[in-house]
Scaffold this active site. Structure first.
Site, PDB file in Angstrom:
ATOM      1  N   ARG A 211      -0.815 -38.149 -51.584  1.00 40.94           N
ATOM      2  CA  ARG A 211      -2.244 -37.910 -51.847  1.00 40.94           C
ATOM      3  C   ARG A 211      -2.549 -36.414 -51.782  1.00 40.94           C
ATOM      4  O   ARG A 211      -3.338 -35.900 -52.574  1.00 40.94           O
ATOM      5  CB  ARG A 211      -3.096 -38.663 -50.818  1.00 40.94           C
ATOM      6  CG  ARG A 211      -3.071 -40.169 -50.994  1.00 40.94           C
ATOM      7  CD  ARG A 211      -3.963 -40.835 -49.962  1.00 40.94           C
ATOM      8  NE  ARG A 211      -3.814 -42.276 -50.016  1.00 40.94           N
ATOM      9  CZ  ARG A 211      -3.543 -43.052 -48.975  1.00 40.94           C
ATOM     10  NH1 ARG A 211      -3.420 -42.533 -47.769  1.00 40.94           N
ATOM     11  NH2 ARG A 211      -3.421 -44.349 -49.131  1.00 40.94           N
ATOM     12  N   PHE A 227      -5.266 -49.485 -58.935  1.00 43.65           N
ATOM     13  CA  PHE A 227      -4.805 -50.184 -57.722  1.00 43.65           C
ATOM     14  C   PHE A 227      -5.248 -49.366 -56.495  1.00 43.65           C
ATOM     15  O   PHE A 227      -4.465 -49.023 -55.627  1.00 43.65           O
ATOM     16  CB  PHE A 227      -3.273 -50.347 -57.707  1.00 43.65           C
ATOM     17  CG  PHE A 227      -2.707 -50.945 -58.965  1.00 43.65           C
ATOM     18  CD1 PHE A 227      -2.626 -52.333 -59.108  1.00 43.65           C
ATOM     19  CD2 PHE A 227      -2.267 -50.146 -60.016  1.00 43.65           C
ATOM     20  CE1 PHE A 227      -2.096 -52.902 -60.260  1.00 43.65           C
ATOM     21  CE2 PHE A 227      -1.748 -50.703 -61.176  1.00 43.65           C
ATOM     22  CZ  PHE A 227      -1.662 -52.087 -61.300  1.00 43.65           C
ATOM     23  N   ASP A 249      -9.578 -51.712 -58.925  1.00 44.59           N
ATOM     24  CA  ASP A 249      -8.779 -52.685 -58.176  1.00 44.59           C
ATOM     25  C   ASP A 249      -9.292 -54.066 -58.551  1.00 44.59           C
ATOM     26  O   ASP A 249     -10.493 -54.236 -58.782  1.00 44.59           O
ATOM     27  CB  ASP A 249      -8.925 -52.448 -56.664  1.00 44.59           C
ATOM     28  CG  ASP A 249      -7.805 -53.103 -55.864  1.00 44.59           C
ATOM     29  OD1 ASP A 249      -6.942 -52.380 -55.338  1.00 44.59           O
ATOM     30  OD2 ASP A 249      -7.791 -54.353 -55.774  1.00 44.59           O
ATOM     31  N   SER A 250      -8.395 -55.046 -58.595  1.00 43.08           N
ATOM     32  CA  SER A 250      -8.851 -56.383 -58.986  1.00 43.08           C
ATOM     33  C   SER A 250      -9.637 -57.054 -57.857  1.00 43.08           C
ATOM     34  O   SER A 250     -10.328 -58.040 -58.080  1.00 43.08           O
ATOM     35  CB  SER A 250      -7.662 -57.248 -59.392  1.00 43.08           C
ATOM     36  OG  SER A 250      -6.717 -57.249 -58.365  1.00 43.08           O
ATOM     37  N   ALA A 276     -14.218 -53.383 -60.230  1.00 48.18           N
ATOM     38  CA  ALA A 276     -13.394 -54.528 -59.817  1.00 48.18           C
ATOM     39  C   ALA A 276     -12.859 -55.190 -61.081  1.00 48.18           C
ATOM     40  O   ALA A 276     -13.509 -56.050 -61.672  1.00 48.18           O
ATOM     41  CB  ALA A 276     -14.239 -55.511 -59.008  1.00 48.18           C
ATOM     42  N   ASP A 301      -0.411 -47.100 -58.614  1.00 45.80           N
ATOM     43  CA  ASP A 301       0.233 -47.458 -57.335  1.00 45.80           C
ATOM     44  C   ASP A 301       0.093 -48.962 -57.102  1.00 45.80           C
ATOM     45  O   ASP A 301      -0.642 -49.407 -56.211  1.00 45.80           O
ATOM     46  CB  ASP A 301      -0.416 -46.658 -56.194  1.00 45.80           C
ATOM     47  CG  ASP A 301       0.270 -46.914 -54.851  1.00 45.80           C
ATOM     48  OD1 ASP A 301       1.454 -47.304 -54.855  1.00 45.80           O
ATOM     49  OD2 ASP A 301      -0.374 -46.725 -53.804  1.00 45.80           O
ATOM     50  N   CYS A 341       6.582 -49.574 -54.794  1.00 43.51           N
ATOM     51  CA  CYS A 341       6.848 -49.762 -53.361  1.00 43.51           C
ATOM     52  C   CYS A 341       7.735 -50.985 -53.140  1.00 43.51           C
ATOM     53  O   CYS A 341       7.858 -51.473 -52.026  1.00 43.51           O
ATOM     54  CB  CYS A 341       5.541 -49.872 -52.574  1.00 43.51           C
ATOM     55  SG  CYS A 341       4.526 -51.257 -53.082  1.00 43.51           S
TER      56      CYS A 341
HETATM   57  N1  SAH Z   1      -3.050 -47.075 -53.840  1.00 43.33           N
HETATM   58  C1  SAH Z   1      -3.516 -47.759 -52.657  1.00 43.33           C
HETATM   59  C2  SAH Z   1      -2.638 -48.922 -52.266  1.00 43.33           C
HETATM   60  C3  SAH Z   1      -2.445 -49.948 -53.354  1.00 43.33           C
HETATM   61  S1  SAH Z   1      -2.109 -51.544 -52.750  1.00 43.33           S
HETATM   62  C4  SAH Z   1      -3.679 -46.768 -51.518  1.00 43.33           C
HETATM   63  O1  SAH Z   1      -3.401 -45.571 -51.679  1.00 43.33           O
HETATM   64  O2  SAH Z   1      -4.093 -47.199 -50.446  1.00 43.33           O
HETATM   65  C5  SAH Z   1      -2.187 -52.486 -54.190  1.00 43.33           C
HETATM   66  C6  SAH Z   1      -3.587 -52.870 -54.637  1.00 43.33           C
HETATM   67  O3  SAH Z   1      -3.452 -53.433 -55.937  1.00 43.33           O
HETATM   68  C7  SAH Z   1      -4.290 -53.932 -53.815  1.00 43.33           C
HETATM   69  O4  SAH Z   1      -5.501 -53.434 -53.336  1.00 43.33           O
HETATM   70  C8  SAH Z   1      -4.544 -55.099 -54.784  1.00 43.33           C
HETATM   71  O5  SAH Z   1      -5.825 -55.710 -54.621  1.00 43.33           O
HETATM   72  C9  SAH Z   1      -4.472 -54.416 -56.116  1.00 43.33           C
HETATM   73  N2  SAH Z   1      -4.079 -55.246 -57.286  1.00 43.33           N
HETATM   74  C10 SAH Z   1      -3.130 -56.198 -57.343  1.00 43.33           C
HETATM   75  N3  SAH Z   1      -3.007 -56.669 -58.598  1.00 43.33           N
HETATM   76  C11 SAH Z   1      -3.901 -55.981 -59.366  1.00 43.33           C
HETATM   77  C12 SAH Z   1      -4.231 -55.988 -60.761  1.00 43.33           C
HETATM   78  N4  SAH Z   1      -3.616 -56.795 -61.624  1.00 43.33           N
HETATM   79  N5  SAH Z   1      -5.179 -55.123 -61.197  1.00 43.33           N
HETATM   80  C13 SAH Z   1      -5.814 -54.294 -60.331  1.00 43.33           C
HETATM   81  N6  SAH Z   1      -5.518 -54.248 -59.014  1.00 43.33           N
HETATM   82  C14 SAH Z   1      -4.587 -55.072 -58.531  1.00 43.33           C
END
Ligand code: SAH
Length: 397
Positions: A211, A227, A249-250, A276, A301, A341
């Site tokens: 970050r 994400f 984020d979804s 969302a 991510d 990850c």
């Molecule tokens: N980048 C974040 C961590 C990501 S964790 C940080 O720095 O803290 C992964 C995230 O992806 C979760 O919050 C989950 O809700 C989201 N996610 C999972 N599938 C998804 C999709 N198809 N579209 C959007 N978000 C999604």
């Protein structure tokens, strides 16, 4: 102490200090061993080789010691003191503008099955093995004695990390204190931590350094944080001088958390908006409406696309598909921060998936940085499986 006897020759990986014993290596066990019990491991020649937590499953013993030690509070105090020293040495445990860090990273700190994250005065502790769950109270006592008054609360959170079949009656709750103060600081930026309902221990502490790097690339850019979860990358981008930041984020809960965190740091700042929506759909829609924004800094991510080896092929396809969409949409001269990850996806696997995506999109792409997990998520040299986070920073012509 109950004992476990290995098949002949199966002590080789233990002689190289690998901390896992798979079921196939075991010749026999003493009668009546309970899940989570501490056991002694002997070779076929009845020679002592390790002490660890027993668990039913493919990894049957997680090794705590190769030195025939008693596993008690003193043992945990010693391991935690070393872990704290490592964090002081890295410089995360003793900074005024940062009170968020991982104190214990499982095998990386010679404590398989245990994760402890520190958020200011609160330690969030997770057991990933039945043995660590059984030992939670002595670990908490050890933690109190090592951290002194630098922590006031210990929140134990293992409801979702333990094998549910073990029927351990696991609960989330405080083992010490009970403060509701949930704001912590990472590199001078504030965020709320939802210990109870959040993913992992409430925040992804493993992206701190990445970050910071993103912050340096953000000035004047239009940023898309895919994400976003709690919005970590978004508020760094804003501090870095981004023109506009969109977080996606979804999960609506994640979007609410992101909005709350942005507000904590940049109240009433019109540069940020959160959506969302599904990431793949959002990417598809970029540039479809007249006047809708385009982006020149995109963060990808996603959650682990592969949790097991057999899911690897599909996971790689998923990474390719996602990255291809970003390559197709990013404006010329744009920067992509892309991550995986998934522990089973190697650095080479991931780079290949991104390479395929770039080729399919037909863009000229340069690798500027190769990223990984931060130093407070150390990798035990005898346990290469501990390496999980990898990322690339790309310049897209
Ligand atoms: N980048 C974040 C961590 C990501 S964790 C940080 O720095 O803290 C992964 C995230 O992806 C979760 O919050 C989950 O809700 C989201 N996610 C999972 N599938 C998804 C999709 N198809 N579209 C959007 N978000 C999604």
């Amino acid at each position: 102490m109950k004992r476990i006897y290995l098949k002949r020759g199966k002590e080789e990986s233990l002689r190289r200090f690998h901390p896992w014993i798979f079921s196939g290596a075991i010749a026999r066990t003493d009668d009546g061993i309970e899940e989570g019990e501490v056991v002694e491991v002997l070779t076929a020649d009845k020679e002592y080789i390790a002490t660890g937590h027993f668990q039913i499953g493919s990894i049957m013993v997680r090794v705590l010691s190769f030195d025939n030690e008693t596993i008690d509070q003193k043992f945990y105090e010693h391991r935690l003191a070393v872990a704290l020293d490592v964090r002081r040495c890295i410089g995360v445990a003793n900074r005024t503008n940062n009170n968020t860090y991982r104190l214990v990273h499982g095998e990386g700190d010679n404590l398989p099955g245990l994760v402890i994250d520190i958020y200011d005065k609160t330690a969030v502790m997770q057991a990933h093995s039945v043995g660590m769950h059984m030992d939670r109270n002595i670990v908490a006592e050890a933690l109190k004695s090592v951290m002194h008054d630098s922590i006031e609360n210990i929140f134990y959170k293992s409801e979702t990390t333990l094998p549910f079949k073990a029927e351990l009656g696991q609960e989330n709750g405080f083992l010490l204190g009970g403060s509701k103060e949930d704001v912590a600081i990472e590199n001078g930026l504030k965020f709320h931590v939802d210990w109870l309902r959040g993913q992992k221990t409430g925040f992804f502490v493993d992206q701190r350094d990445n970050r910071s790097l993103l912050e340096r690339y953000s000035n004047g850019r239009t940023v898309l944080n895919m994400f976003c979860y709690t919005g970590g990358f978004s508020f760094y981008a804003m501090r870095g001088g981004a023109k506009l930041v969109h977080s996606v984020d979804s999960s609506q809960k994640a979007i609410d958390l992101t909005n709350a965190n942005v507000k904590l740091n940049f109240p009433d700042d019109p540069r940020h908006e959160a959506f969302a929506e599904d990431a793949f759909k959002f990417l598809d829609n970029i540039g479809q409406q007249p006047g809708s924004p385009t982006y020149d800094l995109i963060i990808l991510d996603p959650p682990a696309f592969a949790k097991h080896k057999d899911a690897l092929r599909n996971a790689l396809k998923g990474y390719t598909r996602l990255n291809q969409k970003a390559f197709e949409k990013i404006t010329p001269g744009g920067i992509i921060f892309t991550f995986s990850c998934s522990q089973v996806v190697t650095k080479d696997n991931f780079r290949n998936a991104v390479f395929t995506a770039a080729a399919m999109a037909g863009r000229k792409v340069r690798i500027l940085h190769q990223l990984h997990q931060p130093a407070d998520h150390p990798i035990n040299i005898y346990h290469p499986e501990g390496e999980y986070l990898k990322g690339l920073v790309l310049y897209v012509e």
